[in-house]
Design a protein around this motif. Structure first.
Motif, mmCIF file in Angstrom:
data_model
loop_
_atom_site.group_PDB
_atom_site.id
_atom_site.type_symbol
_atom_site.label_atom_id
_atom_site.label_comp_id
_atom_site.label_asym_id
_atom_site.label_seq_id
_atom_site.Cartn_x
_atom_site.Cartn_y
_atom_site.Cartn_z
ATOM 1 N N SER A 262 11.104 -43.778 139.200
ATOM 2 C CA SER A 262 10.274 -44.522 137.906
ATOM 3 C C SER A 262 9.595 -45.769 138.064
ATOM 4 O O SER A 262 7.688 -45.665 137.846
ATOM 5 C CB SER A 262 10.984 -44.760 136.359
ATOM 6 N N HIS A 263 9.684 -46.705 138.466
ATOM 7 C CA HIS A 263 9.213 -47.647 139.046
ATOM 8 C C HIS A 263 8.218 -47.051 139.953
ATOM 9 O O HIS A 263 6.909 -48.217 140.015
ATOM 10 C CB HIS A 263 9.587 -49.200 139.500
ATOM 11 N N TYR A 264 8.678 -46.449 141.913
ATOM 12 C CA TYR A 264 7.355 -46.604 141.945
ATOM 13 C C TYR A 264 6.399 -45.349 141.793
ATOM 14 O O TYR A 264 4.931 -45.540 142.185
ATOM 15 C CB TYR A 264 8.380 -45.305 143.046
ATOM 16 N N MET A 265 6.475 -44.286 141.250
ATOM 17 C CA MET A 265 5.477 -43.552 140.005
ATOM 18 C C MET A 265 4.771 -44.006 139.708
ATOM 19 O O MET A 265 3.647 -43.909 139.247
ATOM 20 C CB MET A 265 6.362 -42.561 139.123
ATOM 21 N N ASN A 266 5.128 -44.662 138.539
ATOM 22 C CA ASN A 266 3.957 -45.856 137.680
ATOM 23 C C ASN A 266 3.341 -46.962 138.913
ATOM 24 O O ASN A 266 1.460 -47.026 138.921
ATOM 25 C CB ASN A 266 5.149 -47.209 137.314
ATOM 26 N N VAL A 267 3.630 -47.615 140.251
ATOM 27 C CA VAL A 267 3.025 -48.186 140.820
ATOM 28 C C VAL A 267 2.229 -47.808 141.348
ATOM 29 O O VAL A 267 1.043 -47.530 141.548
ATOM 30 C CB VAL A 267 4.030 -48.924 142.123
ATOM 31 N N PHE A 268 2.884 -46.145 141.821
ATOM 32 C CA PHE A 268 1.174 -45.276 142.373
ATOM 33 C C PHE A 268 0.217 -44.850 141.476
ATOM 34 O O PHE A 268 -0.779 -44.919 142.093
ATOM 35 C CB PHE A 268 2.098 -43.800 142.959
ATOM 36 N N ALA A 269 0.700 -44.840 140.595
ATOM 37 C CA ALA A 269 -0.120 -44.829 138.791
ATOM 38 C C ALA A 269 -1.614 -45.354 139.009
ATOM 39 O O ALA A 269 -3.044 -45.460 138.830
ATOM 40 C CB ALA A 269 -0.009 -44.007 138.018
ATOM 41 N N GLN A 270 -0.516 -46.249 139.374
ATOM 42 C CA GLN A 270 -1.774 -48.209 138.615
ATOM 43 C C GLN A 270 -2.869 -48.540 139.894
ATOM 44 O O GLN A 270 -3.452 -48.504 139.907
ATOM 45 C CB GLN A 270 -0.687 -49.068 138.201
ATOM 46 N N VAL A 272 -4.333 -46.608 141.784
ATOM 47 C CA VAL A 272 -5.501 -45.582 142.106
ATOM 48 C C VAL A 272 -6.877 -46.192 141.050
ATOM 49 O O VAL A 272 -8.036 -46.799 142.354
ATOM 50 C CB VAL A 272 -5.868 -44.296 140.798
ATOM 51 N N ASP A 273 -6.727 -47.421 140.298
ATOM 52 C CA ASP A 273 -7.274 -48.199 140.094
ATOM 53 C C ASP A 273 -8.589 -49.267 141.033
ATOM 54 O O ASP A 273 -9.761 -49.713 141.322
ATOM 55 C CB ASP A 273 -7.102 -49.237 138.761
ATOM 56 N N GLY A 274 -7.468 -50.156 142.041
ATOM 57 C CA GLY A 274 -8.103 -50.529 143.115
ATOM 58 C C GLY A 274 -8.737 -49.890 143.968
ATOM 59 O O GLY A 274 -9.772 -49.891 144.408
ATOM 60 N N ILE A 275 -7.868 -48.564 144.421
ATOM 61 C CA ILE A 275 -8.667 -47.198 145.406
ATOM 62 C C ILE A 275 -10.304 -47.078 144.696
ATOM 63 O O ILE A 275 -10.843 -47.457 145.564
ATOM 64 C CB ILE A 275 -7.915 -46.293 145.414
ATOM 65 N N LEU A 276 -9.768 -47.265 143.841
ATOM 66 C CA LEU A 276 -11.639 -46.968 143.029
ATOM 67 C C LEU A 276 -12.579 -47.584 143.079
ATOM 68 O O LEU A 276 -14.136 -47.521 143.207
ATOM 69 C CB LEU A 276 -11.543 -45.500 141.755
ATOM 70 N N ALA A 409 -13.661 -44.498 155.560
ATOM 71 C CA ALA A 409 -12.705 -44.054 156.648
ATOM 72 C C ALA A 409 -11.039 -44.742 156.580
ATOM 73 O O ALA A 409 -9.602 -44.246 156.465
ATOM 74 C CB ALA A 409 -13.491 -43.068 157.764
ATOM 75 N N VAL A 410 -11.661 -46.649 157.448
ATOM 76 C CA VAL A 410 -10.143 -47.262 157.872
ATOM 77 C C VAL A 410 -9.574 -47.336 156.288
ATOM 78 O O VAL A 410 -8.374 -47.459 155.952
ATOM 79 C CB VAL A 410 -10.798 -48.515 158.394
ATOM 80 N N CYS A 416 -3.869 -44.187 152.120
ATOM 81 C CA CYS A 416 -2.980 -43.045 152.445
ATOM 82 C C CYS A 416 -1.516 -43.829 152.812
ATOM 83 O O CYS A 416 -0.566 -43.102 152.221
ATOM 84 C CB CYS A 416 -3.826 -41.654 152.922
ATOM 85 N N LYS A 417 -2.043 -44.517 153.712
ATOM 86 C CA LYS A 417 -0.673 -44.845 154.369
ATOM 87 C C LYS A 417 0.841 -45.616 153.239
ATOM 88 O O LYS A 417 1.690 -45.535 153.227
ATOM 89 C CB LYS A 417 -0.591 -45.991 155.248
ATOM 90 N N LYS A 418 -0.407 -46.532 151.958
ATOM 91 C CA LYS A 418 0.144 -47.280 150.940
ATOM 92 C C LYS A 418 0.691 -45.848 150.461
ATOM 93 O O LYS A 418 1.983 -46.101 149.880
ATOM 94 C CB LYS A 418 -0.870 -47.978 150.049
ATOM 95 N N GLY A 419 0.448 -44.815 150.232
ATOM 96 C CA GLY A 419 0.831 -43.640 149.300
ATOM 97 C C GLY A 419 1.841 -43.346 149.935
ATOM 98 O O GLY A 419 2.902 -43.222 149.552
ATOM 99 N N ILE A 420 2.334 -43.010 151.028
ATOM 100 C CA ILE A 420 2.862 -42.917 151.915
ATOM 101 C C ILE A 420 4.406 -43.604 151.339
ATOM 102 O O ILE A 420 5.287 -43.140 151.532
ATOM 103 C CB ILE A 420 2.907 -42.240 153.451
ATOM 104 N N ALA A 421 3.770 -45.473 151.549
ATOM 105 C CA ALA A 421 5.105 -45.520 151.816
ATOM 106 C C ALA A 421 5.812 -45.540 150.373
ATOM 107 O O ALA A 421 6.609 -46.027 150.312
ATOM 108 C CB ALA A 421 4.904 -47.394 151.992
ATOM 109 N N ILE A 422 4.672 -45.517 149.411
ATOM 110 C CA ILE A 422 5.560 -45.528 147.935
ATOM 111 C C ILE A 422 6.246 -44.535 147.667
ATOM 112 O O ILE A 422 7.335 -44.372 147.452
ATOM 113 C CB ILE A 422 4.597 -45.735 146.646
ATOM 114 N N TRP A 423 5.420 -42.977 148.262
ATOM 115 C CA TRP A 423 6.412 -41.927 148.379
ATOM 116 C C TRP A 423 7.971 -41.807 149.199
ATOM 117 O O TRP A 423 9.010 -41.027 148.384
ATOM 118 C CB TRP A 423 5.838 -40.561 148.510
ATOM 119 N N THR A 424 7.687 -42.923 150.303
ATOM 120 C CA THR A 424 8.790 -42.833 151.169
ATOM 121 C C THR A 424 10.253 -43.635 150.239
ATOM 122 O O THR A 424 11.291 -43.049 150.324
ATOM 123 C CB THR A 424 8.661 -43.689 152.491
#
Length: 433
Positions: A262-270, A272-276, A409-410, A416-424
């Motif tokens: 649950s924690h990692y899902m919330n981290v992933f959801a939040q 997006v604000d920094g990304i955008l 691109a960078v 994407c690497k952060k997203g992979i780390a969260i999902w891992t």
């Protein structure tokens, strides 16, 4: 290119535009440091909301602190070499209009948009929104840095006064009478349709502007749609986090891994604000080049007005010469005219009258030839100067767009690497169940 003598004289006390004042940076000019950024730092900082009430009418606006600092110890200056003053957006607009009219052969840097465009669902639309104001501040700083880096614009005394002179600056701008040099919209429209021999390179430049605008506009539209989808996908993961958290309350054996997931899902959801928010910075940089298309069109419009003046002068010269030729041959022309009718009714001119008319035509032809020569020279000078600056702009554009797209691109790879780390990490939680 314009030399220093063609630059309007800056008058700190608001005196006559032509009065000669001591230039505080004359020694920098003599040292051939024509780029202000070689010896000065410029920043636009601390946007501040202000409210002014006048005649029971409330005016709300944002002011920005324009700061400068001289970095070269060899430059003579008063005090500690720093200055700061407040400027409204409308004053930035006045500066930009002045530069565009005074230097029509220059691709003048554009100002940031007044109202947010190419927005996605969570973009701020209020012009007083803190995020929008901060992005505008950054864009205004880029505008100032681009002008300061330009070999011609950076030497203008009105621009230098914008950074140094708080009182009387607007008056000094209007004393230059720059508005009288602006071509009317009607003339510009008429010239664009009535040119007989347009220069091919300016026609190509107009097509280039259209293509540049279209390509960047499409990129911004696609980016806005992708931002909407990305925002939706990430926020859905917030629902996963809520479900996993509630589930952990009824599954004692799996409670800990479910809470971690649950924690990692919330981290992933939040995240997006920094990304955008970071993406928005790249979008603003593209919007600047979208606005540059209008700056290029302004150069084209000025060329068309000058070319129109040349063609009109040449047509007038041809007409005067044909008049002289017919008068010498004793003809009145093949078409109906008042003078032709007069000749038929009352007879032709006496030799003295004809000599007088020929003398007048010779004077008019001489004057018109001088006008043709003057307008042709002005046109050629404009073409030479504008093509040099357009070439400079295109080189800068390639460099900037390459940097924008590479950094974008960078940034995407990093996210994407952060997203992979969260999902891992989430995957490890699931394997512990």
């Amino acid at each position: 290119m314009a030399d220093d003598d063609s630059i309007p004289k800056y008058s700190p006390e608001g005196l006559s535009h032509d009065s000669v004042e001591e230039d505080p940076f004359e020694n920098a000019r003599k040292a051939d440091k024509k780029n202000l950024l070689q010896w000065m730092e410029i920043a636009v900082a601390e946007p501040e909301k202000r409210v002014v009430t006048s005649m029971k009418v409330q005016d709300t606006f944002i002011v920005y602190l324009v700061e400068t600092r001289i970095t070269d110890k060899n430059i003579k200056y008063n005090g500690d070499g720093t200055s700061s003053l407040w400027r409204r957006y409308s004053e930035f607009e006045l500066l930009q209009n002045y530069l565009s009219i005074t230097y029509p052969y220059v691709v003048v840097p554009p100002l940031p948009e007044k109202k947010a465009s190419y927005i996605w669902q969570n973009s701020p639309t209020d012009k007083f929104d803190a995020e929008f104001i901060e992005r505008r501040r950054a864009a205004l700083e880029i505008f100032m840095l681009r002008v300061a880096a330009h070999p011609i614009l950076s030497q203008d005394r009105i621009f230098i006064g914008f950074m140094q002179q708080e009182d009387g600056w607007k008056e000094s701008v209007y004393l230059t009478d720059f508005q009288s040099k602006a071509e009317s919209r009607l003339k510009a429209l008429s010239a664009s349709f009535r040119l007989q021999n347009p220069d091919r390179q300016y026609d190509e430049l107009k097509n280039y502007c259209t293509e540049l605008e279209s390509n960047i506009s499409n990129l911004l539209k696609i980016r806005a749609r992708m931002a909407d989808k990305l925002y939706g996908i990430h926020k859905i993961h917030g629902n996963y986090g809520r479900v996993f958290n509630e589930w952990s309350g009824i599954e004692k054996e799996m409670a800990e891994p479910l809470q971690s997931a649950s924690h990692y899902m919330n981290v992933f959801a939040q995240s997006v604000d920094g990304i955008l928010e970071e993406e928005e910075q790249y979008a603003d940089q593209l919007k600047e080049y979208l606005a540059f298309a209008d700056s290029l069109r302004s150069v084209c419009r000025k060329y068309e007005c000058l070319q129109y003046d040349v063609e009109r002068a040449e047509d007038n010269l041809s007409y005067k010469k044909s008049q002289k030729e017919m008068l010498e041959q004793g003809k009145t022309g093949g078409t109906f005219s008042l003078s032709g009718m007069k000749t038929k009714l009352f007879g032709s001119d006496t030799p003295e009258q004809r000599d007088q008319k020929l003398k007048q035509l010779d004077e008019q032809i001489k004057h018109t030839e001088e006008e043709v020569q003057s307008t042709s020279q002005e046109l050629q000078n404009f073409i030479d100067a504008s093509m040099r600056d357009i070439d400079r702009f295109k080189r800068q554009k390639v460099k900037d767009l390459k940097e924008i797209f590479t950094n974008y691109a960078v940034m995407q790879i990093k996210q994407c690497k952060k997203g992979i780390a969260i999902w891992t990490s989430a995957k490890d939680c699931y394997t512990k169940m």
